[in-house]
Each structure stands twice: as C-alpha cells, then as structure tokens.
Write a protein that holds these residues in place. Structure first.
Motif, PDB file in Angstrom:
ATOM      1  N   THR A  95       0.806  -1.220   0.000  1.00  0.00           N
ATOM      2  CA  THR A  95       0.000   0.000   0.000  1.00  0.00           C
ATOM      3  C   THR A  95       0.842   1.275   0.000  1.00  0.00           C
ATOM      4  OG1 THR A  95      -0.150  -0.036   2.420  1.00  0.00           O
ATOM      5  CG2 THR A  95      -1.899  -1.155   1.188  1.00  0.00           C
ATOM      6  N   ARG A  96       2.144   1.140  -0.145  1.00  0.00           N
ATOM      7  CA  ARG A  96       3.002   2.321  -0.128  1.00  0.00           C
ATOM      8  C   ARG A  96       2.790   3.176  -1.374  1.00  0.00           C
ATOM      9  NH1 ARG A  96       8.827  -0.267   0.573  1.00  0.00           N
ATOM     10  NH2 ARG A  96       7.853  -1.678  -0.950  1.00  0.00           N
ATOM     11  N   THR A  97       2.876   4.486  -1.210  1.00  0.00           N
ATOM     12  CA  THR A  97       2.834   5.403  -2.350  1.00  0.00           C
ATOM     13  C   THR A  97       4.199   5.414  -3.023  1.00  0.00           C
ATOM     14  OG1 THR A  97       3.524   7.301  -1.017  1.00  0.00           O
ATOM     15  CG2 THR A  97       1.154   6.834  -1.126  1.00  0.00           C
TER      16      THR A  97
ATOM     17  N   GLN B 134       6.875   6.774  -0.919  1.00  0.00           N
ATOM     18  CA  GLN B 134       7.262   6.018   0.267  1.00  0.00           C
ATOM     19  C   GLN B 134       8.123   4.803  -0.031  1.00  0.00           C
ATOM     20  OE1 GLN B 134       3.266   5.232   1.722  1.00  0.00           O
ATOM     21  NE2 GLN B 134       3.462   6.782   3.340  1.00  0.00           N
TER      22      GLN B 134
END
Length: 276
Positions: A204-206, A209
């Motif tokens: 779920t990291r952007t 990130q």
C-alpha cells in the motif's frame, strides 16, 4: 345454457383476454430482468430501477386486464389516465410504503453502498453483504448465509460502515507478544517477511514512500507485563480474502518462531498457563 354463457363476449372471451394481457405483462417484466441481467455487475441503481420498472409494468398490466371485465371497464381508463392512477398509487403507498420507495430512490441516487459491498449497520449491529434492493426494502446476506430484510426507510436513517466504499482494500492487525529474552530484531524480520511474501498481500506504499518506508512495517506497540508487543498489518485487495490470509500468516509466523527459538510470551493465571 352453457353455450349462451360462453357465446359472444361472454365469460370465456373475457378470461382469454385477461390471460393474454397478463401474459404480455409477465413477458414485459421478464424482458426488463433479461435486459438488466446483461450487465456483468449489478449496481444498486440498476437493481432499484429494475424493481421499480417491474412494479410499474405489473400495475399497468393489472389495470389493462380490468378493462376487459365489464364491471371495471369504466374505472380502468380513469385509473390509467391520471387522477385514478395517482389515487391507486397513494393507496398502495399506505403505511410507510411511499416512504420506503422514496428512500430506496435516494439510496439508488446517492449510493452509500453497492450490491456486493460489506456493510455494518452501527445502531442495529447488523453486518453482512448487500444482495438486493427493491422498491420497499434492502436485502442483507449475513455471514451465516441468512437474509435480513430491512425497509429502505430504516436503512436510510442508519449509520453505515461500508468496508468497500471508494476502496475495497482491507487490513488486519497481526499482533504477537514475545518474551523479553527473545531476539526482537529477528522476530520483526520474520513477521515482515512472512506477511510480505504472502500471495494475497498488497503493497500500500505510495511511490514517494517506496524508498523510505519498509514494505511491511513492524512496530513495538508496547512493553507489557508479559512481554514485548509487536504489531504489523496484513493488507489484502478485498475484505473477502483478508480473514483467511491473516490466519495463514499467523500460523506461518508461529512455525518460523519455533524454528528460530523465539518464544511467544506466556500469561500466568492461577493454577494454569495460557499461551497467546
């Protein structure tokens, strides 16, 4: 006498005309359902529209059928034309039916949930999946595969927790308590590796990130009486597969801890010991 009764515009002709009208009505209703059935996914708007059209077609067919019966021949055109039809609709809408229809319309327009969404009705403490919406009620399928029928006027006033609203991704906490003499860094590494390697886990990291945030952050959420409390999150694409995926992850972590001599903390109770 029987011949005179069935002759001309007698009983048999009336029955045949009424039957033909009702068959046409039934065919039109089936056509509506077939037309909406072509879509791969039923939305709440399509479900509600389909059911409303079915009701309108049914009422219209019944009114046309009445025209063939001499006793109702004069009343049927008035019902279909205007004021009589409105009066009939108001009569059918008695005792909150009209309110249910309007609330169903608002649900269809504003879409607080869709067909297939997992929702929780906070005040009623009902959790399940939206299966259908009609002009009167919404159908919720529970985890026990039973159906709860809720009038639209009630569900529109509820506080709704929608697990699928805007984003269907789901997360479960993976909480583990290890003894103080265990290798904390190794335990965190095992938890992150097991979760990150699971087939259903999603990152779920952007993009921003990716360089600074671990794929699976593991936190020390507390230094408790019984041991070091560790927490990580198991993210999956949908709620449906999250429970099973989290269960598999916990079992795999247990096996890896046993292989690496990492002890899960033990809580002492009078005359017994219970492992977490």
């Amino acid at each position: 006498m029987l011949n005179d009764f069935f002759a001309g515009d007698g009983f048999l002709q009336i029955v045949l005309r009424v039957a033909a009208t009702l068959l046409i009505t039934l065919a039109a209703t089936k056509l509506v359902h077939m037309r909406w059935g072509r879509f791969e996914k039923d939305t709440i708007h399509r479900k509600f529209t389909k059911n409303v059209l079915s009701v309108i077609i049914g009422l219209t067919g019944i009114i046309f059928s009445l025209r063939w019966i001499p006793q109702f021949a004069d009343a049927a055109p008035a019902l279909l034309a205007g004021s009589g039809f409105v009066a009939l609709a108001i009569g059918l809408a008695a005792q909150e039916s009209l309110g249910n229809a309007f609330n169903g319309l608002f649900i269809s327009i504003f879409k607080p949930f869709e067909v297939g969404d997992r929702i929780h009705l906070v005040h009623a403490n009902i959790t399940g999946f939206v299966e259908d919406i009609t002009i009167r009620h919404t159908v919720i399928r529970t985890f026990l595969n039973s159906r709860i029928i809720i009038p639209n006027s009630i569900i529109s006033k509820e506080m709704i927790e929608n697990s699928n609203f805007c984003n269907q991704r789901a997360s479960s906490f993976i909480d583990v308590i290890i003894r103080y003499d265990s290798n904390v860094e190794r335990a965190c590494h095992i938890i992150a590796e097991v979760i990150g390697n699971h087939i259903d886990f999603i990152d779920t990291r952007t993009p921003e990130q990716l360089e600074t945030t671990p794929k699976v952050p593991v936190f020390v959420r507390g230094l408790g009486l019984h041991g070091i409390e560790l927490r990580a999150s198991m993210w999956t694409e949908t709620v449906a597969n999250n429970f099973a995926a989290a269960s598999e992850v916990r079992l795999r972590i247990l096996h890896e801890f046993q292989s690496n001599n990492i002890d899960i903390a033990v809580i002492a109770f009078p005359n017994s010991f219970v492992r977490l």
